[in-house]
Design an enzyme around this catalytic site. Structure first.
Site, mmCIF file in Angstrom:
data_model
loop_
_atom_site.group_PDB
_atom_site.id
_atom_site.type_symbol
_atom_site.label_atom_id
_atom_site.label_comp_id
_atom_site.label_asym_id
_atom_site.label_seq_id
_atom_site.Cartn_x
_atom_site.Cartn_y
_atom_site.Cartn_z
ATOM 1 C CD1 TRP A 28 -14.335 12.136 5.609
ATOM 2 C CD2 TRP A 28 -12.583 11.096 4.678
ATOM 3 N NE1 TRP A 28 -13.202 12.795 6.005
ATOM 4 C CE2 TRP A 28 -12.114 12.184 5.451
ATOM 5 C CE3 TRP A 28 -11.656 10.288 4.006
ATOM 6 C CZ2 TRP A 28 -10.755 12.492 5.558
ATOM 7 C CZ3 TRP A 28 -10.306 10.587 4.113
ATOM 8 C CH2 TRP A 28 -9.857 11.675 4.890
ATOM 9 C CG ASP A 52 -18.312 3.489 6.124
ATOM 10 O OD1 ASP A 52 -18.237 2.603 6.994
ATOM 11 O OD2 ASP A 52 -17.646 4.554 6.179
ATOM 12 C CE1 TYR A 57 -15.875 10.005 8.011
ATOM 13 C CE2 TYR A 57 -17.472 8.774 6.737
ATOM 14 C CZ TYR A 57 -16.251 8.849 7.385
ATOM 15 O OH TYR A 57 -15.419 7.756 7.380
ATOM 16 C CE LYS A 82 -16.537 4.576 9.573
ATOM 17 N NZ LYS A 82 -16.998 5.558 8.557
ATOM 18 C CG HIS A 115 -14.363 7.542 13.244
ATOM 19 N ND1 HIS A 115 -15.217 8.443 12.661
ATOM 20 C CD2 HIS A 115 -13.442 7.259 12.292
ATOM 21 C CE1 HIS A 115 -14.841 8.684 11.413
ATOM 22 N NE2 HIS A 115 -13.760 7.970 11.173
ATOM 23 C CD1 TRP A 200 -10.372 3.036 7.701
ATOM 24 C CD2 TRP A 200 -9.460 4.645 6.427
ATOM 25 N NE1 TRP A 200 -9.394 3.658 8.433
ATOM 26 C CE2 TRP A 200 -8.816 4.655 7.687
ATOM 27 C CE3 TRP A 200 -9.044 5.574 5.471
ATOM 28 C CZ2 TRP A 200 -7.791 5.539 8.025
ATOM 29 C CZ3 TRP A 200 -8.023 6.472 5.798
ATOM 30 C CH2 TRP A 200 -7.411 6.447 7.063
ATOM 31 C CG LEU A 203 -10.395 3.612 -4.729
ATOM 32 C CD1 LEU A 203 -11.319 4.451 -5.607
ATOM 33 C CD2 LEU A 203 -10.137 2.256 -5.371
ATOM 34 C CB SER A 244 -16.998 7.388 -6.889
ATOM 35 O OG SER A 244 -17.015 8.280 -7.992
HETATM 36 N N1 LIG Z 1 -12.719 4.676 9.513
HETATM 37 C C1 LIG Z 1 -11.989 5.688 9.096
HETATM 38 O O1 LIG Z 1 -11.197 6.255 9.843
HETATM 39 C C2 LIG Z 1 -12.116 6.129 7.669
HETATM 40 C C3 LIG Z 1 -11.195 7.044 7.139
HETATM 41 C C4 LIG Z 1 -11.330 7.417 5.817
HETATM 42 C C5 LIG Z 1 -12.341 6.900 5.035
HETATM 43 N N2 LIG Z 1 -13.263 6.016 5.580
HETATM 44 C C6 LIG Z 1 -14.372 5.456 4.779
HETATM 45 O O2 LIG Z 1 -13.833 4.842 3.604
HETATM 46 C C7 LIG Z 1 -14.427 5.433 2.452
HETATM 47 C C8 LIG Z 1 -13.475 5.423 1.270
HETATM 48 O O3 LIG Z 1 -12.288 6.113 1.543
HETATM 49 P P1 LIG Z 1 -11.950 7.545 0.908
HETATM 50 O O4 LIG Z 1 -13.203 8.305 0.671
HETATM 51 O O5 LIG Z 1 -10.905 8.123 1.775
HETATM 52 O O6 LIG Z 1 -11.221 7.242 -0.448
HETATM 53 P P2 LIG Z 1 -11.209 6.166 -1.647
HETATM 54 O O7 LIG Z 1 -12.499 5.465 -1.787
HETATM 55 O O8 LIG Z 1 -9.958 5.405 -1.474
HETATM 56 O O9 LIG Z 1 -10.980 7.159 -2.877
HETATM 57 C C9 LIG Z 1 -11.937 8.143 -3.192
HETATM 58 C C10 LIG Z 1 -11.310 9.075 -4.223
HETATM 59 O O10 LIG Z 1 -11.045 8.334 -5.420
HETATM 60 C C11 LIG Z 1 -11.809 8.901 -6.512
HETATM 61 N N3 LIG Z 1 -12.347 7.760 -7.272
HETATM 62 C C12 LIG Z 1 -13.267 6.858 -6.855
HETATM 63 N N4 LIG Z 1 -13.472 5.908 -7.788
HETATM 64 C C13 LIG Z 1 -12.671 6.222 -8.831
HETATM 65 C C14 LIG Z 1 -12.434 5.633 -10.104
HETATM 66 N N5 LIG Z 1 -13.080 4.536 -10.458
HETATM 67 N N6 LIG Z 1 -11.537 6.232 -10.927
HETATM 68 C C15 LIG Z 1 -10.895 7.351 -10.551
HETATM 69 N N7 LIG Z 1 -11.062 7.964 -9.364
HETATM 70 C C16 LIG Z 1 -11.950 7.405 -8.503
HETATM 71 C C17 LIG Z 1 -12.893 9.730 -5.878
HETATM 72 O O11 LIG Z 1 -13.214 10.814 -6.692
HETATM 73 P P3 LIG Z 1 -14.703 11.025 -7.272
HETATM 74 O O12 LIG Z 1 -15.605 11.170 -6.080
HETATM 75 O O13 LIG Z 1 -14.568 12.285 -8.086
HETATM 76 O O14 LIG Z 1 -15.017 9.819 -8.103
HETATM 77 C C18 LIG Z 1 -12.216 10.198 -4.594
HETATM 78 O O15 LIG Z 1 -11.402 11.325 -4.838
HETATM 79 C C19 LIG Z 1 -14.788 6.834 2.952
HETATM 80 O O16 LIG Z 1 -15.651 7.517 2.078
HETATM 81 C C20 LIG Z 1 -15.349 6.531 4.304
HETATM 82 O O17 LIG Z 1 -16.674 6.041 4.204
HETATM 83 C C21 LIG Z 1 -13.149 5.639 6.889
#
Ligand SMILES: NC(=O)c1ccc[n+]([C@@H]2O[C@H](COP(=O)([O-])OP(=O)(O)OC[C@H]3O[C@@H](n4cnc5c(N)ncnc54)[C@H](OP(=O)(O)O)[C@@H]3O)[C@@H](O)[C@H]2O)c1
Length: 294
Positions: A28, A52, A57, A82, A115, A200, A203, A244
């Site tokens: 995402w 995923d 997206y 999704k 979704h 999801w 972090l 990431s």
């Molecule tokens: N079903 C749904 O409604 C839904 C909604 C939201 C998300 N999702 C899915 O879930 C996935 C993950 O959620 P998300 O993208 O919202 O957020 P996340 O994985 O919780 O966090 C991503 C953020 O954390 C940073 N990050 C990642 N690893 C890190 C580390 N080791 N140290 C420091 N910072 C770190 C990333 O920056 P960098 O990229 O700069 O590392 C990015 O800004 C999405 O990509 C998507 O596939 C699904």
């Protein structure tokens, strides 16, 4: 707590026997084009075998390109996408699957999720709308175009309603889950119904990483807060999907199989006060919601 999974390619098993690698790579907000293509390729090179994405997206085409660029066989990758809220209903859902297959350049999906549910506040006949969308999922599943079908952001009331009509029961519920926002009742309810729960924003979309208490706890284990959060999901039998765009952080996020979180720390993490949440019910989103995915 000990867990069954000891490495990135160890699996959770879905209700129909399909296995799914225990840590997925999220996409995402990863910009379409070279960035997504390179990130997906790097993630696969780092050992991830579960990707995923979502129609909303806007990066399905580049996700498909990244998988092919990595040079790993299609059947060795678990690919989730999704269904978006604009495509509800039987016929539109069938067409949406075909569109995602074309975007991704593949002839089958490993997992396809609704979704967001249609909800009562916006859709008076929401039960019927979700049931009809699901009928489209079942058709494509039976035709072998999708290996497993599931949901995202469904609360217990949405699950109960769908359970009345679903002939093939949903196999996954993907929910926001991280310290400070666990939706644990919905997670446990989904698991009780036989679904694998996925996390999801494990972090908190980056928002939890600065929290002082989490930093102190992670330091105790010689781990980062990100690793602590990912392990926290796994120890709750919830499959995390960290995202990431950085190769080092992608690799670090997979180094979660060499420590265990003590029971009292699991309790503290579970009981943390609300740290905020990044999601919202899509139908309450601003008009430009599609531009940023959710
Ligand atoms: N079903 C749904 O409604 C839904 C909604 C939201 C998300 N999702 C899915 O879930 C996935 C993950 O959620 P998300 O993208 O919202 O957020 P996340 O994985 O919780 O966090 C991503 C953020 O954390 C940073 N990050 C990642 N690893 C890190 C580390 N080791 N140290 C420091 N910072 C770190 C990333 O920056 P960098 O990229 O700069 O590392 C990015 O800004 C999405 O990509 C998507 O596939 C699904």
């Amino acid at each position: 707590m000990m867990i069954k999974q000891n490495k990135l390619t160890d699996v959770f098993t879905l209700a129909n026997g399909v296995t799914i690698p225990c840590l997925g790579y999220g996409t995402w907000q990863t910009p379409d084009g070279e960035t997504t293509k390179n990130c997906v390729k790097m993630a696969i090179e780092a050992g991830y075998r579960h990707i995923d994405t979502a129609f909303a997206y806007g990066n399905e085409v580049s996700v498909g390109e990244g998988i092919r660029a990595a040079g790993v066989k299609r059947e060795d990758i678990f690919l989730t996408t999704k269904h978006w809220i604009t495509e509800r209903g039987y016929d539109k859902t069938v067409a949406a699957v075909e569109a995602s297959l074309k975007n991704l350049g593949t002839d089958y999906l490993d997992l396809y999720l609704i979704h967001w549910p249609a909800v009562a506040r916006r859709t008076p006949n929401w039960e019927e709308v979700n049931a009809e969308t699901w009928r489209g999922f079942e058709k494509m599943y039976r035709e072998g175009k999708i290996r497993a079908i599931g949901l995202s952001n469904f609360e217990p009331k949405h699950l109960d309603a769908l359970w009345k009509t679903a002939e093939v029961k949903p196999m996954v519920n993907q929910l926001e889950f991280h310290p400070g926002y666990t939706q644990i009742d919905t997670i446990r309810y989904s698991q009780k119904l036989g679904m694998v729960a996925q996390a999801w924003s494990p972090l908190g979309c980056g928002a939890v990483l600065k929290d002082e208490m989490l930093n102190a706890m992670a330091a105790k284990y010689g781990k980062s807060v990100a690793q602590l959060c990912i392990r926290f999901a796994l120890e709750n039998k919830v499959l995390p999907l960290p995202k990431s765009t950085n190769a080092g952080r992608m690799a670090a996020n997979a180094e979660v199989f060499d420590f265990e979180i003590a029971d009292e720390d699991m309790k503290t993490l579970m009981e943390m006060p609300l740290l905020g949440f990044s999601g919202f019910i899509a139908e309450e989103a601003p008009a430009d919601a599609l531009a940023f995915g959710e």
